[in-house]
Design an enzyme around this catalytic site. Structure first.
Site, PDB file in Angstrom:
ATOM      1  N   ASP A   1       0.875  -1.166   0.000  1.00  0.00           N
ATOM      2  CA  ASP A   1       0.000   0.000   0.000  1.00  0.00           C
ATOM      3  C   ASP A   1       0.914   1.219   0.000  1.00  0.00           C
ATOM      4  O   ASP A   1       1.420   1.623   1.052  1.00  0.00           O
ATOM      5  CB  ASP A   1      -0.905   0.001   1.229  1.00  0.00           C
ATOM      6  CG  ASP A   1      -1.788   1.238   1.304  1.00  0.00           C
ATOM      7  OD1 ASP A   1      -2.321   1.651   0.260  1.00  0.00           O
ATOM      8  OD2 ASP A   1      -1.929   1.796   2.411  1.00  0.00           O
TER       9      ASP A   1
ATOM     10  N   GLU B   1      -1.176  -1.440  -4.834  1.00  0.00           N
ATOM     11  CA  GLU B   1      -2.364  -0.641  -5.117  1.00  0.00           C
ATOM     12  C   GLU B   1      -1.998   0.462  -6.100  1.00  0.00           C
ATOM     13  O   GLU B   1      -0.957   1.115  -5.966  1.00  0.00           O
ATOM     14  CB  GLU B   1      -2.895  -0.037  -3.814  1.00  0.00           C
ATOM     15  CG  GLU B   1      -4.213   0.685  -3.968  1.00  0.00           C
ATOM     16  CD  GLU B   1      -4.789   1.138  -2.649  1.00  0.00           C
ATOM     17  OE1 GLU B   1      -5.201   2.320  -2.578  1.00  0.00           O
ATOM     18  OE2 GLU B   1      -4.834   0.338  -1.695  1.00  0.00           O
TER      19      GLU B   1
ATOM     20  N   HIS C   1      -2.383   1.110   7.036  1.00  0.00           N
ATOM     21  CA  HIS C   1      -1.587   0.916   5.819  1.00  0.00           C
ATOM     22  C   HIS C   1      -1.163  -0.555   5.683  1.00  0.00           C
ATOM     23  O   HIS C   1      -1.137  -1.098   4.583  1.00  0.00           O
ATOM     24  CB  HIS C   1      -0.355   1.823   5.823  1.00  0.00           C
ATOM     25  CG  HIS C   1      -0.700   3.266   6.045  1.00  0.00           C
ATOM     26  ND1 HIS C   1      -1.327   4.031   5.097  1.00  0.00           N
ATOM     27  CD2 HIS C   1      -0.537   4.062   7.134  1.00  0.00           C
ATOM     28  CE1 HIS C   1      -1.526   5.241   5.575  1.00  0.00           C
ATOM     29  NE2 HIS C   1      -1.053   5.291   6.814  1.00  0.00           N
TER      30      HIS C   1
END
Length: 174
Positions: free
Chosen positions: A7, A67, A140
């Site tokens: 992330d 991501e 996160h």
């Protein structure tokens, strides 16, 4: 298969390691790389790349997932995230780890069942899918684990739908 989920973020880059075997996904480790706002951009990006390289060296993922950048209403905040994402991609590339890229909506859909899920729903499902006795923190890291779960699920679906599971030697789905 060991999968690294990422992330990306300039201040906080979450990472998560899952292992997928025989259709089950288990958590091996997770964490968050924090960089100081007082440091220069190149220093912060090097810190992200170096720390992710250490994660790759320690856990030896066969694949990674990251991501993609969501531009939404604030393009200004997306640029630092895109920089962090680039540092993460370089770290994986230098280690020879192939990376799958997923939108936030794809990740939420794969983990929760709806692309409109909020952070609490994602964390709840990550905890349950990985059979953890606690919520992964910080957010996160939970998001990185969700990204890795998404990759594991979509990878398995691709293998099954392509019929590759019959041909892939040593595949537990055969």
């Amino acid at each position: 298969m060991v999968i690294l989920g990422i992330d990306p973020g300039l201040a906080n880059t979450g990472w998560g390691i899952v292992e997928e075997r025989f259709g089950e996904v288990r958590c091996r480790a997770y964490g968050c790389i924090q960089t100081s706002a007082g440091s220069g951009l190149s220093v912060r990006l090097r810190h992200i790349a170096d720390d992710l390289a250490q994660v790759v060296a320690r856990y030896h993922p066969g694949e990674a997932s990251i991501e993609s950048v969501y531009f939404g209403a604030n393009v200004r905040s997306a640029i630092p995230t895109a920089h962090a994402r680039g540092a993460a991609l370089v770290a994986c590339s230098l280690a020879g780890v192939e990376v799958g890229e997923y939108t936030p909506m794809q990740i939420k859909q794969a983990v929760v069942g709806t692309g409109a899920a909020d952070k609490a729903q994602v964390t709840y499902m990550v905890r349950n899918l990985l059979r953890l006795d606690h919520d992964p923190k910080p957010d996160h890291a939970a998001d990185a684990l969700a990204c890795a779960i998404c990759h594991a699920h979509l990878r398995r679906t691709d293998l099954l739908s392509a019929g590759a599971f019959v041909q892939e030697k040593g595949n537990p789905y055969a």
